[in-house]
Structure formats: structure tokens, C-alpha cells
Design a protein around this motif. Structure first.
Motif, mmCIF file in Angstrom:
data_model
loop_
_atom_site.group_PDB
_atom_site.id
_atom_site.type_symbol
_atom_site.label_atom_id
_atom_site.label_comp_id
_atom_site.label_asym_id
_atom_site.label_seq_id
_atom_site.Cartn_x
_atom_site.Cartn_y
_atom_site.Cartn_z
ATOM 1 N N CYS A 135 0.833 -1.201 0.000
ATOM 2 C CA CYS A 135 0.000 0.000 0.000
ATOM 3 C C CYS A 135 0.868 1.251 0.000
ATOM 4 C CB CYS A 135 -0.915 -0.003 1.228
ATOM 5 S SG CYS A 135 -2.025 1.419 1.346
ATOM 6 N N LEU A 136 0.461 2.239 -0.777
ATOM 7 C CA LEU A 136 1.038 3.576 -0.736
ATOM 8 C C LEU A 136 -0.055 4.516 -0.254
ATOM 9 C CD1 LEU A 136 3.350 5.583 -1.402
ATOM 10 C CD2 LEU A 136 2.317 5.823 -3.672
ATOM 11 N N SER A 137 0.181 5.189 0.884
ATOM 12 C CA SER A 137 -0.814 6.092 1.467
ATOM 13 C C SER A 137 -0.287 7.519 1.435
ATOM 14 C CB SER A 137 -1.137 5.689 2.911
ATOM 15 O OG SER A 137 -1.698 4.392 2.966
ATOM 16 N N LEU A 138 -1.169 8.451 1.084
ATOM 17 C CA LEU A 138 -0.814 9.862 1.070
ATOM 18 C C LEU A 138 -2.079 10.704 1.067
ATOM 19 C CD1 LEU A 138 0.211 10.847 -2.565
ATOM 20 C CD2 LEU A 138 -0.539 8.547 -1.991
ATOM 21 N N GLY A 139 -1.941 11.949 1.532
ATOM 22 C CA GLY A 139 -3.073 12.858 1.581
ATOM 23 C C GLY A 139 -3.635 12.986 2.974
ATOM 24 N N ALA A 140 -4.800 13.626 3.059
ATOM 25 C CA ALA A 140 -5.451 13.852 4.347
ATOM 26 C C ALA A 140 -6.959 13.820 4.159
ATOM 27 C CB ALA A 140 -5.016 15.196 4.935
ATOM 28 N N GLY A 141 -7.636 13.235 5.124
ATOM 29 C CA GLY A 141 -9.089 13.159 5.072
ATOM 30 C C GLY A 141 -9.554 11.727 5.157
ATOM 31 N N PRO A 142 -10.821 11.460 4.871
ATOM 32 C CA PRO A 142 -11.356 10.099 4.939
ATOM 33 C C PRO A 142 -10.672 9.206 3.908
ATOM 34 C CG PRO A 142 -12.931 11.583 3.908
ATOM 35 C CD PRO A 142 -11.855 12.446 4.469
ATOM 36 N N PRO A 143 -10.700 7.897 4.109
ATOM 37 C CA PRO A 143 -9.972 6.994 3.205
ATOM 38 C C PRO A 143 -10.614 6.868 1.829
ATOM 39 C CG PRO A 143 -11.173 5.741 4.855
ATOM 40 C CD PRO A 143 -11.287 7.178 5.260
ATOM 41 N N LEU A 144 -9.762 6.806 0.827
ATOM 42 C CA LEU A 144 -10.150 6.489 -0.546
ATOM 43 C C LEU A 144 -9.221 5.380 -1.025
ATOM 44 C CD1 LEU A 144 -11.658 6.968 -3.242
ATOM 45 C CD2 LEU A 144 -9.925 8.703 -3.781
ATOM 46 N N VAL A 145 -9.753 4.201 -1.236
ATOM 47 C CA VAL A 145 -8.967 3.057 -1.693
ATOM 48 C C VAL A 145 -8.941 3.064 -3.213
ATOM 49 C CG1 VAL A 145 -8.894 0.545 -1.823
ATOM 50 C CG2 VAL A 145 -9.412 1.674 0.351
ATOM 51 N N VAL A 146 -7.733 3.012 -3.778
ATOM 52 C CA VAL A 146 -7.549 3.053 -5.230
ATOM 53 C C VAL A 146 -7.064 1.692 -5.710
ATOM 54 C CG1 VAL A 146 -6.295 4.129 -7.131
ATOM 55 C CG2 VAL A 146 -7.058 5.524 -5.199
ATOM 56 N N LEU A 147 -7.746 1.143 -6.712
ATOM 57 C CA LEU A 147 -7.413 -0.155 -7.285
ATOM 58 C C LEU A 147 -7.111 0.013 -8.771
ATOM 59 C CD1 LEU A 147 -10.348 -2.261 -5.756
ATOM 60 C CD2 LEU A 147 -8.135 -1.738 -4.733
ATOM 61 N N LEU A 148 -5.942 -0.471 -9.203
ATOM 62 C CA LEU A 148 -5.579 -0.407 -10.607
ATOM 63 C C LEU A 148 -4.580 -1.511 -10.918
ATOM 64 C CD1 LEU A 148 -3.167 2.621 -11.237
ATOM 65 C CD2 LEU A 148 -3.667 1.716 -8.991
ATOM 66 N N PHE A 149 -4.351 -1.750 -12.202
ATOM 67 C CA PHE A 149 -3.412 -2.793 -12.598
ATOM 68 C C PHE A 149 -1.992 -2.249 -12.627
ATOM 69 C CE2 PHE A 149 -0.839 -4.650 -16.016
ATOM 70 C CZ PHE A 149 -0.732 -5.947 -15.535
ATOM 71 N N THR A 150 -1.061 -3.005 -12.044
ATOM 72 C CA THR A 150 0.364 -2.739 -12.175
ATOM 73 C C THR A 150 1.045 -4.057 -12.539
ATOM 74 O OG1 THR A 150 0.787 -3.148 -9.822
ATOM 75 C CG2 THR A 150 0.333 -0.869 -10.476
ATOM 76 N N PRO A 151 2.129 -4.024 -13.317
ATOM 77 C CA PRO A 151 2.773 -5.266 -13.735
ATOM 78 C C PRO A 151 3.310 -6.091 -12.573
ATOM 79 C CG PRO A 151 3.465 -3.447 -15.127
ATOM 80 C CD PRO A 151 2.709 -2.849 -13.986
ATOM 81 N N GLN A 152 3.836 -5.423 -11.557
ATOM 82 C CA GLN A 152 4.349 -6.139 -10.391
ATOM 83 C C GLN A 152 3.392 -5.984 -9.212
ATOM 84 O OE1 GLN A 152 6.761 -4.290 -12.329
ATOM 85 N NE2 GLN A 152 7.169 -6.284 -13.254
ATOM 86 N N ALA A 153 3.387 -6.971 -8.335
ATOM 87 C CA ALA A 153 2.553 -6.910 -7.130
ATOM 88 C C ALA A 153 3.304 -6.149 -6.052
ATOM 89 C CB ALA A 153 2.202 -8.313 -6.663
ATOM 90 N N ALA A 154 3.518 -4.869 -6.319
ATOM 91 C CA ALA A 154 4.275 -4.006 -5.415
ATOM 92 C C ALA A 154 3.940 -2.563 -5.751
ATOM 93 C CB ALA A 154 5.780 -4.251 -5.570
ATOM 94 N N ILE A 155 4.333 -1.652 -4.890
ATOM 95 C CA ILE A 155 4.137 -0.236 -5.186
ATOM 96 C C ILE A 155 5.025 0.131 -6.363
ATOM 97 C CG2 ILE A 155 4.289 2.101 -4.269
ATOM 98 C CD1 ILE A 155 2.102 0.271 -3.037
ATOM 99 N N PRO A 156 4.485 0.780 -7.392
ATOM 100 C CA PRO A 156 5.293 1.094 -8.575
ATOM 101 C C PRO A 156 6.475 2.007 -8.245
ATOM 102 C CG PRO A 156 2.950 1.398 -9.023
ATOM 103 C CD PRO A 156 3.085 1.196 -7.545
ATOM 104 N N VAL A 157 7.503 1.885 -9.071
ATOM 105 C CA VAL A 157 8.675 2.755 -8.975
ATOM 106 C C VAL A 157 8.890 3.398 -10.345
ATOM 107 C CG1 VAL A 157 9.741 1.382 -7.155
ATOM 108 C CG2 VAL A 157 10.259 0.865 -9.538
ATOM 109 N N GLY A 158 9.773 4.387 -10.399
ATOM 110 C CA GLY A 158 10.129 5.005 -11.664
ATOM 111 C C GLY A 158 8.949 5.649 -12.360
ATOM 112 N N LEU A 159 8.799 5.359 -13.669
ATOM 113 C CA LEU A 159 7.723 5.951 -14.451
ATOM 114 C C LEU A 159 6.354 5.504 -13.947
ATOM 115 C CD1 LEU A 159 9.167 5.650 -18.080
ATOM 116 C CD2 LEU A 159 8.929 7.729 -16.695
#
Length: 257
Positions: free
Chosen positions: A12-36
Motif C-alpha cells: 500500500c502507498l498512502s498519502l493525503g489527508a481526510g477520509p480513506p479512498l482506496v484506489v485499485l488499478l493494474f500494475t505489472p508487479q505486485a508491489a508499489i510502482p517505482v520510476g515511471l
């Protein structure tokens, strides 16, 4: 401040302030993206961080090849239940939207409001073919992303150029986890269960989305009680998320409760 952590066992990557908003999307690796990939993610979620604490969730690494969308939704439900005391807002994009729909149908009590972008209750034939090609290439140890160029443009020259860029972006990494995620979407069809979704729902779709054609988006909205559809004329699949109107329309819906 950006915080990388495990949310109920999910990267999980968490940032911001306020009530929770869970974001779901496809990434090639099962990890927080790096780089581009990280920069693209930040571009998508930054507008939401002024009003919500964004939690960009990813799947567990090393899942079995036969993992289904229902299996994935169960994992995410466990993570959400472990981290929050009540239902949360969910934003699902593309394949992440398929997962969000599954989650909202399987565990309606966990989703307070649902925003979907560039997705539908079933992928279109172009998306299905691209997913199958991606999975086959990944399992052969080949760079898998070039077939996804078919989701970007109908131009033969454009597909070649995008395919080359996708091949370069793949690098020499292991794409097994990405193949597991896209394999779960092959044959995915939640249309019969859409009436089970109780969360207020907004779907934002590009008129020229090749992955999830507009007709499938309309069927999705028609099947969810009270759901709303916004169509961006002339917009393709990926251009829907980066359209300046996307965050504004999504935030207006999320904050209208």
C-alpha cells in the motif's frame, strides 16, 4: 507525505489527508510502482489527496496462476476490514475497476461510494485477446506488454510504436504476478450480479475505449441500481484517466454524500 506499508497484508502507498479512498488499478508487479509507474500513479491520485487519504492498494505477490477475481476481491476485503472500522470509498480503474466491481458485489458493506473509470462488468473482445496474449507471453518468459498496444489505438502504425515502447518498458523483470492479475480478468463477467451492488456508483468512460466498449459500460451502469454514467467524447481508454475532467467529476461525486 507518502508512506509505503502493508495494509492487511497488501502492499500500500498512502498519502493525503481526510477520509480513506482506496484506489485499485493494474500494475505489472505486485508491489508499489517505482520510476515511471510511480510518477503515473502520483499523477492519477494527486488531485484526490486534498480531500482524502488515498490508499493505493496492490495484490499480494506470488499468487497462484489460477487466482480468480473473486479470490482477489476476498484478499482486498480482508485488508480493508483489518485497516478500517467502516465502509470506504473505492476508486477502480481499468482492470482495477473489474476488481472494484467484484468487491462491491461480494462485500457490499465495505464500499460506501464507488467510482469507476475506463472499465465495465466484462472486458471487450479486444481486451480479452490482449490479456490472453499477455498471459501467454509472460508464462513463456517473454516481455508480455506489446499486445496491450491494441487497447491504445486502432492505427496499425500506432500499435507498432506503442508495442515497441511497451517492450522496452517491460525490461527483464518477472511478469508472473501481472499475468496472474490479467488472467483473472479473462472470462470475467459480473453483469448478472450487478443488482447486488448497493454503493452509489459513478462510471466515467471514454467514448472510444477499445478495452471496455461504451456499450458494455452502459450495460454496467444500467445493471447497478441508481448508477450514473459520464462519457467523454472522443476519449480513448488511457486518455480517460488523464483527462482534466476525470478527477473533478470523481471528486464531485465522492464529496456529494
Amino acid at each position: 507525505m507518502e508512506v509505503e506499508h502493508s495494509l492487511g497484508g497488501l502492499p500500500c502507498l498512502s498519502l493525503g489527508a481526510g477520509p480513506p479512498l482506496v484506489v485499485l488499478l493494474f500494475t505489472p508487479q505486485a508491489a508499489i510502482p517505482v520510476g515511471l509507474g510511480r510518477r503515473y500513479l502520483m499523477r492519477l491520485v494527486k488531485p484526490f489527496t486534498e480531500h482524502f487519504t488515498v490508499h493505493a492498494l496492490n495484490r499480494r505477490p506470488g499468487l497462484p496462476p489460477g487466482t480468480t477475481m473473486a479470490d482477489l476481491a476476498a484478499h482486498y476485503a480482508e485488508g480493508i476490514e483489518a485497516a478500517f472500522t467502516g465502509p470506504v470509498n473505492v476508486l477502480g480503474l481499468s482492470t482495477g475497476g473489474s476488481l472494484a466491481l467484484q468487491l462491491a458485489a461480494d462485500r457490499p458493506g465495505l464500499v460506501s461510494r464507488l467510482v469507476l473509470g475506463g472499465t465495465a462488468a466484462a472486458p471487450g473482445p479486444v481486451c480479452d485477446r490482449a490479456n490472453r496474449a499477455y498471459v501467454e507471453r509472460a508464462r513463456r518468459g517473454r516481455r508480455p506488454s506489446p499486445p496491450l498496444a491494441d487497447l491504445v489505438t486502432e492505427s496499425a502504425i500506432g500499435r507498432i510504436l506503442v508495442g515497441v515502447l511497451a517492450w522496452l518498458a517491460d525490461g527483464r523483470g518477472d511478469h508472473t504476478d501481472g499475468a496472474t492479475m490479467l488472467n483473472a480478468e479473462i472470462g470475467f463477467d459480473l453483469r448478472a450480479r450487478l443488482p447486488e451492488i448497493t454503493a452509489p456508483t459513478l462510471l466515467i468512460q471514454g467514448q472510444k475505449d477499445l478495452a471496455y466498449p461504451l456499450e458494455l459500460a452502459r450495460q454496467t451502469v444500467d445493471g447497478i441500481p441508481g448508477a450514473k454514467l459520464i462519457v467523454y467524447p472522443g476519449r480513448s481508454h488511457g486518455a480517460t484517466f488523464t483527462d482534466p475532467r476525470f478527477a473533478a467529476d470523481a471528486l464531485a461525486f465522492l464529496r456529494s454524500a
